[in-house]
Design a protein around this motif. Structure first.
Motif, PDB file in Angstrom:
ATOM      1  N   GLN A 165       0.830  -1.205   0.000  1.00 23.42           N
ATOM      2  CA  GLN A 165       0.000   0.000   0.000  1.00 23.42           C
ATOM      3  C   GLN A 165       0.862   1.251   0.000  1.00 23.42           C
ATOM      4  O   GLN A 165       0.554   2.237  -0.712  1.00 23.42           O
ATOM      5  N   ALA A 166       1.946   1.246   0.777  1.00 23.74           N
ATOM      6  CA  ALA A 166       2.827   2.412   0.820  1.00 23.74           C
ATOM      7  C   ALA A 166       3.495   2.645  -0.534  1.00 23.74           C
ATOM      8  O   ALA A 166       3.670   3.798  -0.963  1.00 23.74           O
ATOM      9  N   ASP A 169       0.845   4.147  -2.821  1.00 20.48           N
ATOM     10  CA  ASP A 169       0.532   5.518  -2.419  1.00 20.48           C
ATOM     11  C   ASP A 169       1.664   6.477  -2.784  1.00 20.48           C
ATOM     12  O   ASP A 169       1.424   7.608  -3.206  1.00 20.48           O
ATOM     13  N   LEU A 172       1.391   7.280  -6.463  1.00 24.41           N
ATOM     14  CA  LEU A 172       0.294   8.200  -6.750  1.00 24.41           C
ATOM     15  C   LEU A 172       0.607   9.617  -6.275  1.00 24.41           C
ATOM     16  O   LEU A 172       0.176  10.596  -6.896  1.00 24.41           O
ATOM     17  N   ARG A 173       1.361   9.754  -5.184  1.00 22.43           N
ATOM     18  CA  ARG A 173       1.717  11.092  -4.697  1.00 22.43           C
ATOM     19  C   ARG A 173       2.624  11.817  -5.683  1.00 22.43           C
ATOM     20  O   ARG A 173       2.571  13.055  -5.791  1.00 22.43           O
ATOM     21  N   GLN A 178      -2.975  10.981  -4.883  1.00 21.37           N
ATOM     22  CA  GLN A 178      -3.138  10.190  -3.668  1.00 21.37           C
ATOM     23  C   GLN A 178      -4.558  10.205  -3.122  1.00 21.37           C
ATOM     24  O   GLN A 178      -4.955   9.310  -2.367  1.00 21.37           O
ATOM     25  N   GLU A 179      -5.363  11.193  -3.501  1.00 18.81           N
ATOM     26  CA  GLU A 179      -6.741  11.283  -3.004  1.00 18.81           C
ATOM     27  C   GLU A 179      -7.740  10.557  -3.904  1.00 18.81           C
ATOM     28  O   GLU A 179      -8.938  10.598  -3.634  1.00 18.81           O
ATOM     29  N   ARG A 182      -8.817   4.578  -2.403  1.00 18.25           N
ATOM     30  CA  ARG A 182      -8.971   4.186  -1.010  1.00 18.25           C
ATOM     31  C   ARG A 182      -8.449   2.769  -0.854  1.00 18.25           C
ATOM     32  O   ARG A 182      -8.504   1.970  -1.793  1.00 18.25           O
ATOM     33  N   TYR A 183      -7.962   2.457   0.343  1.00 16.21           N
ATOM     34  CA  TYR A 183      -7.365   1.149   0.592  1.00 16.21           C
ATOM     35  C   TYR A 183      -8.132   0.434   1.699  1.00 16.21           C
ATOM     36  O   TYR A 183      -8.546   1.054   2.690  1.00 16.21           O
ATOM     37  N   ILE A 192      -7.760  -1.981  -3.626  1.00 14.02           N
ATOM     38  CA  ILE A 192      -7.503  -0.611  -4.097  1.00 14.02           C
ATOM     39  C   ILE A 192      -8.756  -0.139  -4.810  1.00 14.02           C
ATOM     40  O   ILE A 192      -9.086  -0.645  -5.895  1.00 14.02           O
TER      41      ILE A 192
END
Length: 323
Positions: A165-166, A169, A172-173, A178-179, A182-183, A192
């Motif tokens: 997940q990290a 994320d 995506l950042r 990143q928004e 949702r995880y 995801i």
């Protein structure tokens, strides 16, 4: 004067009735010899392969011609000539070999000193002996012990899913997305969810929007680098009553298929690890009918399945919710 009738000789009468049969004795002798010859040939053709290999290996080892991995079953000991007795009939014994080796070492001056150097004295005059280096323990930075219980394996699996997940994320950042996702970590693995205020799909359409393409460009390569199975689950918002019911199943499946195709073509995810599922409007995230709630239900879930057994996966929700 009458002539006396001619009488046939006794041998001639038997000659006509019983011809000479002496040739049969020679013929039978020849057939017997041929039969014996074929019996001998047949016996010679039946070779015991195992005994033949043992004989071949024994002869090769004795003459020192070739090396073979076959066990030498020959009796006796093959030794070099210098270790045989005067008659060349038997081995002189182990003592002779030891004496020969010992005398050879004694003839070389300084050989013992070269092989066993004296230890250097320390400051106190005593010889120091190097202590063995202790092996590092797992707590001192070595490899951690493998988890043995179901709970330990579940803890390790949650850590792996959080690390995945990290990674997603962080990717995506970099794109300021990143928004948009949702995880959820549950007994299935890591889910995801492609949901945001900016819709991933237009109403009643399975075409991928620019937002969806940007997210998949970031997520796809990461999914390609892991061995887990991945399900893509398509969902739709509640359709009007005028729309036939089977349409929402077709629409959700088409959305999932389009995402799978993008992950294969662009993300490089192997096709055998991917599957597409359509749930229609049967699994909504929001029960309302407002535009924002319909946007949440108009989504695709990418589920990265855990490879752990069911007994371990059952503990994942509790552990993930407790941290």
């Amino acid at each position: 004067m009458s002539r006396r009738p001619h009488r046939r000789k006794h041998g001639e009468e038997h000659g006509d009735d019983h011809p000479d049969e002496r040739w049969m004795a020679s013929y039978m002798d020849m057939v017997t010899v041929l039969m014996c010859m074929f019996i001998v040939l047949y016996a010679m053709s039946s070779v015991d392969q195992q005994k033949f290999e043992q004989l071949r290996a024994s002869l090769a080892t004795g003459f020192g011609a070739v090396e073979t991995a076959t066990v030498d079953t020959a009796e006796g000991t093959v030794v070099p000539a210098e270790f045989a007795n005067a008659d060349g009939e038997s081995f002189t014994g182990g003592a002779a070999v030891a004496d020969t080796a010992l005398s050879a070492e004694e003839d070389q001056p300084g050989a013992a000193d070269a092989e066993a150097p004296s230890p250097e004295p320390s400051a106190g005059g005593a010889a120091e002996t190097a202590a063995p280096t202790p092996s590092p323990s797992p707590s001192a930075g070595g490899d951690a012990a493998e988890p043995t219980t179901d709970r330990e394996r579940a803890l390790a699996e949650v850590e792996n899913l959080r690390a995945l997940q990290a990674r997603i994320d962080a990717g995506l950042r970099e794109r300021d997305l990143q928004e948009t996702v949702r995880y959820v970590i549950d007994e299935r693995g890591l889910t995801i969810r492609l949901v945001s205020s900016e819709t991933f799909f237009l109403p009643d359409s399975a075409q991928l929007t620019d937002q969806t393409l940007r997210v998949l460009e970031s997520v796809g390569p990461i999914l390609a680098s892991i061995p887990n199975e991945v399900d893509v689950e398509g969902n739709t918002a509640r359709l009007p009553e005028s729309v036939p019911r089977p349409l929402d199943w077709e629409l959700s499946t088409a959305r999932a298929v389009n995402v799978v195709r993008n992950l294969i073509d662009t993300g490089g995810v192997p096709a055998p690890r991917l599957s597409a599922v359509g749930y229609g409007e049967s699994r909504p995230l929001a029960a309302g009918t407002s535009e924002s709630e319909l946007e949440l239900n108009r989504r695709v879930d990418i589920v990265v399945h855990s490879g752990e057994p069911e007994s371990v996966r059952a503990l994942i929700p509790e552990i993930a919710g407790g941290k």
